[in-house]
Design a protein around this motif. Structure first.
Motif, short mmCIF file in Angstrom:
data_model
loop_
_atom_site.label_atom_id
_atom_site.label_comp_id
_atom_site.label_asym_id
_atom_site.label_seq_id
_atom_site.Cartn_x
_atom_site.Cartn_y
_atom_site.Cartn_z
N MET A 30 -50.09 17.18 -8.32
CA MET A 30 -49.23 16.41 -7.35
C MET A 30 -50.06 15.60 -6.31
O MET A 30 -51.10 16.10 -5.86
CB MET A 30 -48.59 17.44 -6.50
N ASN A 31 -49.66 14.40 -6.22
CA ASN A 31 -50.07 13.69 -5.05
C ASN A 31 -49.60 13.56 -3.79
O ASN A 31 -48.32 13.56 -3.71
CB ASN A 31 -50.11 11.88 -5.83
N ILE A 32 -50.26 13.73 -2.91
CA ILE A 32 -49.76 13.53 -1.40
C ILE A 32 -49.43 12.25 -1.09
O ILE A 32 -50.39 11.24 -0.75
CB ILE A 32 -50.80 14.40 -0.33
N HIS A 33 -48.37 11.77 -0.53
CA HIS A 33 -48.07 10.46 0.06
C HIS A 33 -48.21 10.40 1.28
O HIS A 33 -48.59 9.37 1.92
CB HIS A 33 -46.57 10.25 -0.52
N ASP A 34 -47.76 11.51 2.14
CA ASP A 34 -47.77 11.54 3.51
C ASP A 34 -48.08 12.94 3.81
O ASP A 34 -47.48 13.92 3.33
CB ASP A 34 -46.45 10.90 4.06
N ILE A 35 -48.66 13.15 5.15
CA ILE A 35 -48.78 14.37 5.55
C ILE A 35 -48.98 14.45 7.07
O ILE A 35 -49.44 13.43 7.82
CB ILE A 35 -50.24 14.99 5.04
N SER A 36 -48.56 15.44 7.79
CA SER A 36 -48.37 15.50 9.11
C SER A 36 -48.56 17.05 9.46
O SER A 36 -47.90 17.87 8.83
CB SER A 36 -46.89 15.05 9.53
N GLN A 37 -49.50 17.36 10.28
CA GLN A 37 -49.86 18.85 10.55
C GLN A 37 -50.18 18.80 12.08
O GLN A 37 -50.52 17.88 12.70
CB GLN A 37 -50.78 19.17 9.88
N THR A 38 -49.70 19.93 12.89
CA THR A 38 -50.09 19.99 14.19
C THR A 38 -50.14 21.60 14.64
O THR A 38 -49.58 22.17 13.68
CB THR A 38 -48.86 19.44 15.21
N ILE A 39 -50.72 21.79 15.61
CA ILE A 39 -50.89 23.11 16.08
C ILE A 39 -49.97 23.14 17.30
O ILE A 39 -50.08 22.39 18.36
CB ILE A 39 -52.01 23.59 16.40
N LEU A 40 -49.01 24.16 17.25
CA LEU A 40 -47.98 24.59 18.40
C LEU A 40 -48.38 25.79 18.94
O LEU A 40 -48.06 26.74 18.35
CB LEU A 40 -46.60 24.41 17.99
N THR A 45 -48.24 23.94 11.73
CA THR A 45 -47.04 23.59 11.16
C THR A 45 -47.56 22.34 10.37
O THR A 45 -48.42 21.58 10.85
CB THR A 45 -46.03 23.22 11.94
N MET A 46 -47.01 22.03 9.04
CA MET A 46 -47.46 20.88 8.45
C MET A 46 -46.24 20.58 7.50
O MET A 46 -45.66 21.36 6.95
CB MET A 46 -48.68 21.25 7.27
N MET A 47 -45.99 19.39 7.45
CA MET A 47 -45.08 18.68 6.29
C MET A 47 -45.81 17.74 5.52
O MET A 47 -46.37 16.94 6.03
CB MET A 47 -43.96 18.23 7.14
N MET A 48 -45.47 17.63 4.30
CA MET A 48 -45.83 16.75 3.32
C MET A 48 -44.94 16.21 2.47
O MET A 48 -43.70 16.81 2.06
CB MET A 48 -47.07 17.41 2.60
N ILE A 49 -45.10 14.83 2.06
CA ILE A 49 -44.25 14.32 0.86
C ILE A 49 -45.18 14.17 -0.38
O ILE A 49 -46.27 13.55 -0.03
CB ILE A 49 -43.86 12.89 1.48
N VAL A 50 -44.71 14.81 -1.45
CA VAL A 50 -45.57 14.98 -2.62
C VAL A 50 -44.92 14.25 -3.79
O VAL A 50 -43.64 14.24 -3.75
CB VAL A 50 -46.29 16.40 -2.78
N GLU A 51 -45.74 13.69 -4.78
CA GLU A 51 -45.28 13.13 -5.95
C GLU A 51 -45.29 14.12 -6.85
O GLU A 51 -46.51 14.57 -7.22
CB GLU A 51 -45.77 11.94 -6.07
#
Length: 90
Positions: A30-40, A45-51
């Motif tokens: 699976m290829n990652i198209h976009d990724i966002s992560q942060t520490i609250l 927390t992390m959110m990814m769009i994968v193919e």
């Protein structure tokens, strides 16, 4: 046909979360198209769009994520992008 999916990861911050999750994705081709992560505060927390090359292997991927969830005390979810978008429309 390629399908996109949304992967979310939440849990107490610790070393190796990104490595473990992305290794599972790589193992399932699976290829990652976009990724966002942060520490609250202390929470990662992390959110990814994968193919996904084969959406029929979603159960295999979920099973692999279960091991990571258990080992690292995380919550990991994956939804096909069209389902995610439909659920989050106002």
């Amino acid at each position: 046909m390629q399908k996109r999916a949304v992967v979310t990861v939440v849990g107490k911050d610790q070393v190796g979360i990104i490595a473990r999750v992305t290794n599972v994705l790589a193992d399932h081709n699976m290829n990652i198209h976009d990724i966002s992560q942060t520490i609250l505060q202390d929470y990662f927390t992390m959110m990814m769009i994968v193919e996904m090359a084969d959406k029929n292997r979603l159960d295999d991927l979920l099973e692999a994520f279960e091991a990571v969830e258990k080992d690292m005390n995380l919550t990991i979810s994956i939804q096909l992008e069209d389902v995610f978008q439909a659920m989050h429309r106002i």
